[in-house]
Design an enzyme around this catalytic site. Structure first.
Site: not given
Length: 251
Positions: A127, A163
Site C-alpha cells: 500500500s 488494492h
C-alpha cells in the site's frame, strides 16, 4: 543488486504470518539471517502494526528492528538505516509519511542506498509502502475519497495502484489520472500480489516478475493509448506456500 518489492496491501499482507511473499523478500538478500528494518511512519509508528511486524519477521527468520520517527531517539539516522538489508515500509497515509521522511531526511538516506552501485538492499512494503517507490499513485491520504498522489520517491519510473481488487474507487481513478496525464503509465496489483524490480550496479531498474501466493493473481501494466486505457497482464510467479496461512489479529 538492489531490489524493490511493491505489494498491494500493507497490514493485510503483514498479518499473513507464513505467506511465502515474506520468504521471497528475505531470500533476495542472499543472507542467512538478514537485518530487516520496519518503518511504520504511515500509521504514526503505531505500536500494534509494529508488533505485527515482529510476529511475522521474527528472530528465527531474520534480525528484526523498527524505526520510529515521531519519537525519534537516534542522532545518526543514516548510520542506523544503512546497516539494514531490508527496508520494510508499512501501509497507511502515504502523503503524511513522505512529508515526515523529507523533514527527517530519511528520503535522502534511502536514495543514497538505492543509488549506491554496490547496494544489495531490498526496499519493500505494501500500500503506502508500495506506492512510495514510484513517481506517483492513488491514495486515500486525504480522506475517504481517493486522490492522485504525484510525488513519490521515484526510485521506479511510472505509477502504482494498490488494492486493485479490493477498493472500488481505485480502478476508475487510476484510469482517469492516466487519461488526463496526471499519472504516468504504471502498474496495478491486487492486495496479495507484489511487483519485483531489480537494479544492478546503479543502472536502470528492470521489472523482474510479479509474485503471488494465490492463483489466479491480479497484476497489470496499465497505460493510456490513443485516449483509451489498455490493461496488460504481467508475468506472474505463483509462489508455493509453506502450509496453511496463519492470520494474526487485526491491527
Amino acid at each position: 543488486m538492489a531490489h524493490v518489492v511493491a505489494t498491494g496491501a500493507g497490514k493485510a499482507m503483514m498479518e499473513r504470518r507464513n505467506d511465502p511473499t515474506h520468504e521471497y523478500i528475505l531470500r533476495l538478500t542472499g543472507k542467512e539471517r538478514p537485518r530487516v528494518l520496519f518503518v511504520g511512519t504511515a500509521t504514526g509508528d503505531e505500536q500494534a502494526y509494529t508488533l505485527s511486524f515482529y510476529k511475522t519477521y521474527d528472530s528465527d527468520r531474520c534480525a528484526p528492528h523498527h524505526l520510529t520517527l515521531f519519537h525519534r531517539d537516534l542522532d545518526d539516522l543514516a548510520g542506523f538505516v544503512k546497516g539494514f538489508d531490508v527496508i520494510h515500509v508499512g501501509g497507511g497515509n502515504t502523503a503524511n509519511m513522505l512529508d515526515v521522511w523529507r523533514r527527517q531526511g530519511l528520503d535522502e538516506i534511502m536514495r543514497e542506498m538505492w543509488d549506491d552501485p554496490a547496494s544489495n538492499t531490498v526496499f519493500t512494503g505494501g500500500s503506502a509502502g508500495g506506492i512510495c517507490w514510484f513517481e506517483g499513485g492513488t491514495t486515500d491520504s486525504y480522506g475517504p475519497t481517493l486522490q492522485v498522489l504525484p510525488e513519490g520517491l521515484g526510485f521506479l519510473h511510472g505509477s502504482f495502484c494498490p488494492h486493485y481488487d479490493a477498493e472500488d474507487q481505485r480502478q476508475p481513478l487510476f484510469h482517469d489520472a492516466q487519461l488526463k496525464g496526471e499519472l504516468a503509465t504504471g502498474y496495478a496489483v491486487g492486495n496479495l500480489q507484489s511487483l519485483h524490480f531489480e537494479r544492478a550496479g546503479g543502472g536502470a531498474p528492470e521489472f523482474v516478475t510479479a509474485i503471488s501466493p494465490v492463483d489466479p493473481p491480479l497484476a497489470l501494466r496499465v497505460e493510456a493509448v490513443d485516449g483509451e486505457i489498455v490493461e496488460t497482464p504481467l508475468a506472474v510467479r505463483v509462489l508455493e506456500g509453506t502450509g496453511p496461512i496463519v492470520k494474526g489479529p487485526s491491527a
